[in-house]
Design a protein around this motif. Structure first.
Motif, PDB file in Angstrom:
ATOM      1  N   UNK A 248     -16.075 -23.596   9.667  1.00  0.00           N
ATOM      2  CA  UNK A 248     -16.081 -24.395   8.307  1.00  0.00           C
ATOM      3  C   UNK A 248     -17.066 -25.553   8.470  1.00  0.00           C
ATOM      4  N   UNK A 249     -17.767 -25.637   9.598  1.00  0.00           N
ATOM      5  CA  UNK A 249     -18.701 -26.649   9.774  1.00  0.00           C
ATOM      6  C   UNK A 249     -20.444 -26.617   9.521  1.00  0.00           C
ATOM      7  N   UNK A 250     -20.860 -25.501  10.173  1.00  0.00           N
ATOM      8  CA  UNK A 250     -22.360 -25.145  10.035  1.00  0.00           C
ATOM      9  C   UNK A 250     -22.550 -23.920  10.102  1.00  0.00           C
ATOM     10  N   UNK A 251     -23.723 -23.746   9.637  1.00  0.00           N
ATOM     11  CA  UNK A 251     -24.333 -22.170   9.827  1.00  0.00           C
ATOM     12  C   UNK A 251     -24.796 -21.907  11.275  1.00  0.00           C
ATOM     13  N   UNK A 252     -24.501 -20.989  11.703  1.00  0.00           N
ATOM     14  CA  UNK A 252     -24.588 -20.749  13.016  1.00  0.00           C
ATOM     15  C   UNK A 252     -25.778 -19.403  13.111  1.00  0.00           C
ATOM     16  N   UNK A 253     -26.927 -19.821  13.792  1.00  0.00           N
ATOM     17  CA  UNK A 253     -28.150 -18.897  13.919  1.00  0.00           C
ATOM     18  C   UNK A 253     -28.286 -18.692  15.252  1.00  0.00           C
ATOM     19  N   UNK A 254     -28.119 -19.797  16.417  1.00  0.00           N
ATOM     20  CA  UNK A 254     -28.390 -19.561  17.714  1.00  0.00           C
ATOM     21  C   UNK A 254     -26.864 -20.071  18.544  1.00  0.00           C
TER      22      UNK A 254
ATOM     23  N   UNK B 255     -20.815  -9.513  18.070  1.00  0.00           N
ATOM     24  CA  UNK B 255     -20.694  -9.809  19.559  1.00  0.00           C
ATOM     25  C   UNK B 255     -19.964  -8.742  20.215  1.00  0.00           C
ATOM     26  N   UNK B 256     -18.975  -8.136  19.809  1.00  0.00           N
ATOM     27  CA  UNK B 256     -18.102  -7.357  20.406  1.00  0.00           C
ATOM     28  C   UNK B 256     -17.605  -6.254  19.387  1.00  0.00           C
ATOM     29  N   UNK B 257     -16.869  -5.137  19.790  1.00  0.00           N
ATOM     30  CA  UNK B 257     -16.309  -4.260  18.933  1.00  0.00           C
ATOM     31  C   UNK B 257     -14.912  -4.026  19.264  1.00  0.00           C
ATOM     32  N   UNK B 258     -14.146  -4.195  18.581  1.00  0.00           N
ATOM     33  CA  UNK B 258     -12.552  -4.027  18.632  1.00  0.00           C
ATOM     34  C   UNK B 258     -11.882  -2.677  18.107  1.00  0.00           C
ATOM     35  N   UNK B 259     -11.502  -1.830  19.132  1.00  0.00           N
ATOM     36  CA  UNK B 259     -10.889  -0.877  18.582  1.00  0.00           C
ATOM     37  C   UNK B 259      -9.277  -1.168  18.594  1.00  0.00           C
TER      38      UNK B 259
ATOM     39  N   UNK C 130     -29.929 -11.803  20.289  1.00  0.00           N
ATOM     40  CA  UNK C 130     -30.792 -11.621  21.640  1.00  0.00           C
ATOM     41  C   UNK C 130     -30.360 -12.905  22.537  1.00  0.00           C
ATOM     42  N   UNK C 131     -30.300 -14.062  21.811  1.00  0.00           N
ATOM     43  CA  UNK C 131     -29.950 -15.294  22.512  1.00  0.00           C
ATOM     44  C   UNK C 131     -28.459 -15.409  22.753  1.00  0.00           C
TER      45      UNK C 131
ATOM     46  N   UNK D  34     -24.157 -13.413  28.821  1.00  0.00           N
ATOM     47  CA  UNK D  34     -24.386 -12.050  29.677  1.00  0.00           C
ATOM     48  C   UNK D  34     -23.349 -12.371  31.238  1.00  0.00           C
ATOM     49  N   UNK D  35     -22.946 -13.510  31.182  1.00  0.00           N
ATOM     50  CA  UNK D  35     -22.221 -13.591  32.619  1.00  0.00           C
ATOM     51  C   UNK D  35     -20.466 -13.577  32.321  1.00  0.00           C
ATOM     52  N   UNK D  36     -20.194 -13.290  31.045  1.00  0.00           N
ATOM     53  CA  UNK D  36     -19.017 -13.447  30.637  1.00  0.00           C
ATOM     54  C   UNK D  36     -18.231 -12.079  31.323  1.00  0.00           C
TER      55      UNK D  36
END
Length: 342
Positions: A170-176, A248-252, A313-314, A320-322
């Motif tokens: 509810x704060x800002x557009x997220x592009x990166x 970013x992820x897929x949840x079954x 990609x960013x 990547x380390x998660x």
């Protein structure tokens, strides 16, 4: 001599009657609750935390229809949605102690606290697209994960869909990833999700799903992440101005029964229930894909800013380390198998 003959005849008659199962009490002693022969009527309570239009309920309603049709009504499904029987964490606990018959929950949420390997679904960007997801879930990898769930005193029946998850706030557009800095984001209660948000510079805040709308409305958290059908069905667009399609992820949604409930069913009923789960999987996937364009339109009509092409990609690089926080729960060999299933 005559008395001996008469006595023998009576004894033989009694033995014959017993061998044929002539008494009602002995008839119930064989296989009544063995899960093999009984065809007694059974009612199974299926609990979930979604609204009436949520992915969980779309699947649950179809499952109910199929089960009752396939069993000629000998198995009835009683649906309890909207977290009426508790949170996902509570539903899993009730499955484990046998006080709830069935539930469908996000595999990478509270369920992963019971079956840690399910945390694999919280690792960012391990799936390329739906085809990749389905090849994993419907193949040997998915079946192996289900078998690990069965080691916890439950019957794992299959996967329904929650979907690819996207960020809202509810704060800002997220592009990166930099746009996430300082945002308070609701996460599911597991360490992989905390690590995920921290890697993006956001503040991870666990909130029960059934309390999420009010938490967003009252500003307890700035945002959350969920698939489009969830954002739509729970009306999060009423209290969120921005949606970024990060995928970013897929949840079954893993669908499980308690061992107690499963053992009440005859083999024929068990087969019908399993078939109904599998057919529901195919039905729900198609239904949800068909709804996405309609959902996007609903968001736009409600003034939501939709970022359709964030720099994935960013985001991939930043997170990547998660996977490293899950080294004990998720073997590297599993990640390699998922990668090879593309």
């Amino acid at each position: 001599m005559k008395k001996w003959i008469l006595s023998s005849l009576v004894t033989t008659s009694l033995l014959f009657t017993a061998a044929c199962g002539g008494g009602d009490d002995t008839g119930n002693a064989e296989g009544g609750d063995s899960g093999g022969d009984s065809q007694d009527d059974v009612t199974l309570r299926l609990a979930h935390t979604g609204s009436d239009s949520h992915q969980y309920n779309i699947a649950a309603e179809k499952f109910k229809e199929l089960v009752e049709e396939k069993t000629d009504g000998s198995v009835t499904i009683e649906i309890h949605g909207n977290a009426n029987l508790g949170s996902e964490d509570e539903a899993v606990e009730q499955i484990l102690d046998g006080t709830l018959d069935m539930t469908t929950v996000a595999a990478d949420s509270s369920f992963s606290n019971t079956v840690p390997v399910m945390n694999v679904f919280g690792i960012p960007y391990i799936f390329e697209d739906r085809d990749h997801v389905y090849s994993v879930l419907d193949g040997e990898i998915g079946q192996d994960l289900l078998s690990q769930a069965e080691e916890k005193n439950m019957k794992a029946l299959g996967y329904w869909e929650v979907g690819f998850r996207h960020l809202t706030n509810n704060e800002t557009e997220i592009t990166t990833p930099g746009d996430m800095e300082g945002l308070s984001i609701r996460v599911q209660p597991s360490k992989v999700w905390e690590a995920h948000m921290e890697a993006l510079g956001a503040s991870p805040t666990p909130v029960d799903f059934n309390e999420l709308y009010s938490a967003l409305d009252q500003g307890v958290v700035d945002g959350q992440e969920n698939p489009l059908p969830t954002i739509d069905s729970m009306k999060f667009y009423e209290v969120q101005d921005y949606v970024s399609l990060t995928a970013h992820t897929y949840s079954p949604a893993i669908t499980v029964a308690s061992s107690n409930a499963w053992d009440k069913l005859s083999e024929e009923q068990q087969t019908a229930v399993q078939e109904a789960v599998d057919e529901t999987t195919e039905y729900q996937r198609e239904e949800l894909q068909n709804k996405e364009e309609e959902i996007m339109q609903t968001l736009e009509e409600n003034g939501v800013t939709i970022t359709e092409d964030p720099d994935r990609e960013a985001f991939r690089e930043a997170t990547s380390g998660v996977k490293d926080v899950l080294s004990e729960e998720v073997p590297s060999s599993l990640l390699e198998e998922i990668e090879a299933a593309k």
